[in-house]
Design a protein around this motif. Structure first.
Motif, mmCIF file in Angstrom:
data_model
loop_
_atom_site.group_PDB
_atom_site.id
_atom_site.type_symbol
_atom_site.label_atom_id
_atom_site.label_comp_id
_atom_site.label_asym_id
_atom_site.label_seq_id
_atom_site.Cartn_x
_atom_site.Cartn_y
_atom_site.Cartn_z
ATOM 1 N N LEU A 20 -0.483 10.706 -10.619
ATOM 2 C CA LEU A 20 0.554 9.736 -10.310
ATOM 3 C C LEU A 20 0.015 8.886 -9.168
ATOM 4 O O LEU A 20 -0.362 9.402 -8.120
ATOM 5 C CB LEU A 20 1.866 10.395 -9.885
ATOM 6 N N ASP A 21 -0.066 7.582 -9.406
ATOM 7 C CA ASP A 21 -0.582 6.647 -8.410
ATOM 8 C C ASP A 21 0.565 5.979 -7.669
ATOM 9 O O ASP A 21 1.519 5.500 -8.285
ATOM 10 C CB ASP A 21 -1.419 5.548 -9.070
ATOM 11 N N ILE A 22 0.465 5.957 -6.358
ATOM 12 C CA ILE A 22 1.384 5.184 -5.516
ATOM 13 C C ILE A 22 0.539 4.137 -4.800
ATOM 14 O O ILE A 22 -0.413 4.477 -4.098
ATOM 15 C CB ILE A 22 2.120 6.069 -4.504
ATOM 16 N N ILE A 23 0.851 2.874 -5.020
ATOM 17 C CA ILE A 23 0.081 1.786 -4.418
ATOM 18 C C ILE A 23 0.927 1.140 -3.328
ATOM 19 O O ILE A 23 2.072 0.749 -3.570
ATOM 20 C CB ILE A 23 -0.328 0.735 -5.467
ATOM 21 N N LEU A 24 0.382 1.067 -2.135
ATOM 22 C CA LEU A 24 1.039 0.440 -0.996
ATOM 23 C C LEU A 24 0.284 -0.846 -0.666
ATOM 24 O O LEU A 24 -0.880 -0.795 -0.254
ATOM 25 C CB LEU A 24 1.056 1.378 0.214
ATOM 26 N N ASP A 25 0.942 -1.985 -0.843
ATOM 27 C CA ASP A 25 0.280 -3.276 -0.703
ATOM 28 C C ASP A 25 0.843 -4.029 0.497
ATOM 29 O O ASP A 25 1.979 -3.807 0.916
ATOM 30 C CB ASP A 25 0.487 -4.104 -1.973
ATOM 31 N N GLY A 26 0.050 -4.953 1.012
ATOM 32 C CA GLY A 26 0.493 -5.774 2.129
ATOM 33 C C GLY A 26 0.196 -5.171 3.479
ATOM 34 O O GLY A 26 0.733 -5.605 4.498
ATOM 35 N N LEU A 27 -0.691 -4.178 3.509
ATOM 36 C CA LEU A 27 -1.113 -3.598 4.787
ATOM 37 C C LEU A 27 -2.133 -4.524 5.452
ATOM 38 O O LEU A 27 -3.111 -4.931 4.831
ATOM 39 C CB LEU A 27 -1.744 -2.226 4.581
ATOM 40 N N GLU A 28 -1.915 -4.852 6.700
ATOM 41 C CA GLU A 28 -2.887 -5.658 7.428
ATOM 42 C C GLU A 28 -4.067 -4.829 7.902
ATOM 43 O O GLU A 28 -5.179 -5.331 8.056
ATOM 44 C CB GLU A 28 -2.213 -6.338 8.620
ATOM 45 N N ARG A 29 -3.840 -3.537 8.103
ATOM 46 C CA ARG A 29 -4.893 -2.637 8.572
ATOM 47 C C ARG A 29 -4.403 -1.213 8.403
ATOM 48 O O ARG A 29 -3.213 -0.969 8.143
ATOM 49 C CB ARG A 29 -5.215 -2.881 10.062
ATOM 50 N N PHE A 30 -5.326 -0.268 8.513
ATOM 51 C CA PHE A 30 -4.947 1.134 8.486
ATOM 52 C C PHE A 30 -4.405 1.556 9.852
ATOM 53 O O PHE A 30 -4.843 1.036 10.887
ATOM 54 C CB PHE A 30 -6.143 2.010 8.122
ATOM 55 N N PRO A 31 -3.485 2.489 9.880
ATOM 56 C CA PRO A 31 -2.938 2.913 11.170
ATOM 57 C C PRO A 31 -3.948 3.699 11.996
ATOM 58 O O PRO A 31 -4.763 4.455 11.461
ATOM 59 C CB PRO A 31 -1.749 3.799 10.766
ATOM 60 N N ALA A 32 -3.901 3.504 13.280
ATOM 61 C CA ALA A 32 -4.662 4.333 14.204
ATOM 62 C C ALA A 32 -3.953 5.678 14.348
ATOM 63 O O ALA A 32 -2.782 5.826 13.970
ATOM 64 C CB ALA A 32 -4.771 3.634 15.562
ATOM 65 N N PRO A 33 -4.629 6.700 14.871
ATOM 66 C CA PRO A 33 -3.975 7.998 15.057
ATOM 67 C C PRO A 33 -2.675 7.861 15.836
ATOM 68 O O PRO A 33 -2.625 7.204 16.877
ATOM 69 C CB PRO A 33 -5.018 8.814 15.828
ATOM 70 N N GLY A 34 -1.609 8.456 15.305
ATOM 71 C CA GLY A 34 -0.314 8.411 15.953
ATOM 72 C C GLY A 34 0.480 7.136 15.713
ATOM 73 O O GLY A 34 1.593 6.991 16.212
ATOM 74 N N GLU A 35 -0.078 6.210 14.920
ATOM 75 C CA GLU A 35 0.550 4.914 14.702
ATOM 76 C C GLU A 35 1.133 4.845 13.290
ATOM 77 O O GLU A 35 0.654 5.505 12.365
ATOM 78 C CB GLU A 35 -0.498 3.813 14.885
ATOM 79 N N GLU A 36 2.168 4.050 13.128
ATOM 80 C CA GLU A 36 2.766 3.820 11.816
ATOM 81 C C GLU A 36 2.603 2.347 11.442
ATOM 82 O O GLU A 36 2.893 1.456 12.237
ATOM 83 C CB GLU A 36 4.257 4.181 11.838
ATOM 84 N N VAL A 37 2.129 2.113 10.215
ATOM 85 C CA VAL A 37 1.984 0.757 9.695
ATOM 86 C C VAL A 37 2.770 0.670 8.393
ATOM 87 O O VAL A 37 2.653 1.548 7.535
ATOM 88 C CB VAL A 37 0.501 0.403 9.450
ATOM 89 N N TRP A 38 3.547 -0.385 8.243
ATOM 90 C CA TRP A 38 4.411 -0.536 7.075
ATOM 91 C C TRP A 38 3.754 -1.435 6.034
ATOM 92 O O TRP A 38 3.136 -2.447 6.363
ATOM 93 C CB TRP A 38 5.767 -1.125 7.471
ATOM 94 N N ALA A 39 3.914 -1.049 4.778
ATOM 95 C CA ALA A 39 3.455 -1.881 3.667
ATOM 96 C C ALA A 39 4.567 -2.844 3.270
ATOM 97 O O ALA A 39 5.753 -2.582 3.490
ATOM 98 C CB ALA A 39 3.066 -1.012 2.474
ATOM 99 N N ALA A 40 4.161 -3.946 2.653
ATOM 100 C CA ALA A 40 5.149 -4.937 2.211
ATOM 101 C C ALA A 40 5.700 -4.617 0.826
ATOM 102 O O ALA A 40 6.848 -4.937 0.515
ATOM 103 C CB ALA A 40 4.514 -6.325 2.203
#
Length: 326
Positions: A20-40
Motif C-alpha cells: 500500500l503506497d501513501i504519497i505525500l506531495d508538496g514537501l519543501e524539504r525533509f524534516p530535521a530531527p524533532g521537526e514536523e513538516v506538513w505535506a500539501a
C-alpha cells in the motif's frame, strides 16, 4: 531481440509483492530531527507489482496478478483499489490472515522521490500459471519453481530487482538472470550490481547475461543494450509536467511488455514505454497515474505530429484497440 505477436489466454502474468503506497506531495524539504513538516497533498494506492499489473490492464492486455495481501486494513484498501481496475484478473490474489501488508510512504521532492518502507517482501506461492505470452517477476536469491513452466511454454520473461536495503548488492543475484529475456533495473541498481560507474557500462556488462537490458535513468531516459556485442540505444525521456515519479519504472516495464507483443521495432517499443512512464508522473501514485489508451490517444493528437519519433503512435494505438477487441 525479435519482437513478436503472441496469441495466448493471458497476455501478461505478474507475480510479486503488493504494497500500500501513501504519497505525500508538496514537501519543501525533509524534516530535521524533532521537526514536523506538513505535506500539501496525499494519495493512497496499491503499489509494488500492482503498479505493473494496473498499467498493463489499462493498455488492454489480458492481465493476471498473483500476489498475497495481508489480512489487515491496509490489505483491504489495496484490494479495493485493485478491484476498481477493469480487465485486471485478481483470481490469483489471496488474503493471508494475520499478515501485515507492506507499506511505503513516498515523498516527491525536486523532481525525484524518496521512500520509507515497512513490511516483508513475501512472494506468493504459485500453484498454477496462466498460459501467458509474457511474465514479470522481481529477482530473488532463488529462482521460483513456477518460472520453469512459464519458460517452457514459450513466454517472454521480464524481470527487475528490488532495492537492496542492506547495500551489499551481491552480484550472485544476477545468476537468476538465466532464462530471463528482458532485464529492467534502474541506473543505481545496474551500476551497483555490476560495480561500474556509468549506466552505459552497466548495460553492456549485464547484456552478457540476458538478451536485452534496459536501464531506466529517470529524467535522463533509458539505455537499452541488445546482447554483449549488439547495439546500444538511448531513448530520451518525454517531457511532461511532473508531479510524482513513483512507479514510473513499473509503468515503463509493462508498456514495454505490451509493445513486444506486437511487431514493433525495438526503438518504437522503447519510445512507447517511455511515453507511458512519463504520462504516469502527472498525478500522484504509480498505479493511479498509469495511462490508458484514451489518454495516449489525446497525447498523440496533440503531439505525435510534432516529432518524427512518435509518428508511429496513432496507428499503433489503433492496433492495440483492435487487439483488445478480438
Amino acid at each position: 531481440m525479435t519482437l513478436r505477436r503472441e496469441t495466448r489466454a493471458t497476455d501478461a502474468l505478474f507475480v510479486g509483492a503488493v504494497f500500500l503506497d501513501i504519497i505525500l506531495d508538496g514537501l519543501e524539504r525533509f524534516p530535521a530531527p524533532g521537526e514536523e513538516v506538513w505535506a500539501a497533498r496525499r494519495a493512497v494506492s496499491a503499489g509494488g507489482v500492482a503498479n505493473n499489473a494496473v498499467a498493463a490492464a489499462r493498455l488492454g492486455l489480458r492481465t493476471v496478478l498473483v500476489a498475497e495481501l495481508g489480512g489487515d486494513a491496509l490489505g483491504a484498501i489495496a484490494r479495493a483499489e485493485l478491484e476498481r481496475e477493469p480487465g485486471l484478473d485478481l483470481s490469483g490474489v489471496c488474503t493471508v490472515p494475520g499478515r501485515e501488508t507492506p507499506l511505503t510512504v513516498a515523498a516527491p521532492i525536486d523532481g525525484d522521490r524518496s521512500f520509507l518502507s515497512q513490511g516483508a517482501l513475501t512472494l506468493p506461492p504459485v500453484t498454477q500459471t496462466a498460459d501467458a505470452a509474457a511474465a514479470f517477476l522481481t529477482l530473488t536469491a532463488e529462482s521460483p519453481t513456477w518460472l520453469d513452466h512459464v519458460r517452457s511454454s514459450g513466454a517472454r520473461v521480464f524481470a527487475d530487482v528490488a532495492w537492496d536495503q542492506h547495500t551489499g548488492w551481491d552480484a550472485q543475484l544476477l545468476d537468476q538472470l538465466a532464462g530471463v529475456d528482458v532485464f529492467l533495473p534502474n541506473a543505481t541498481e545496474a551500476m551497483a550490481y555490476t560495480r561500474t560507474t556509468t549506466p552505459e557500462a552497466a548495460a553492456r556488462e549485464l547484456a552478457s547475461r540476458v538478451p536485452l537490458v534496459v536501464v531506466t535513468c529517470g529524467p535522463d531516459g533509458v539505455i537499452a543494450q541488445e546482447g554483449p556485442s549488439g547495439r546500444q540505444l538511448r531513448i530520451p525521456a518525454v517531457r511532461v509536467p511532473t508531479t510524482d515519479a513513483t512507479g514510473a519504472g513499473d509503468v515503463f516495464a509493462s508498456a514495454l511488455m505490451c509493445a513486444t507483443l506486437t511487431p514493433e521495432p525495438l526503438t518504437d517499443a522503447l519510445r512507447f514505454a517511455s511515453l507511458c512512464a512519463a504520462l504516469s508522473t502527472r498525478v500522484l501514485g504509480g498505479a493511479a497515474g498509469a495511462p490508458d489508451l484514451d489518454e495516449l490517444d489525446r497525447w498523440a493528437r496533440a503531439h505525435a505530429a510534432e516529432s518524427d519519433d512518435y509518428r508511429f503512435l496513432p496507428e499503433y494505438l489503433d492496433r492495440l484497440r483492435h487487439r483488445r477487441s478480438v
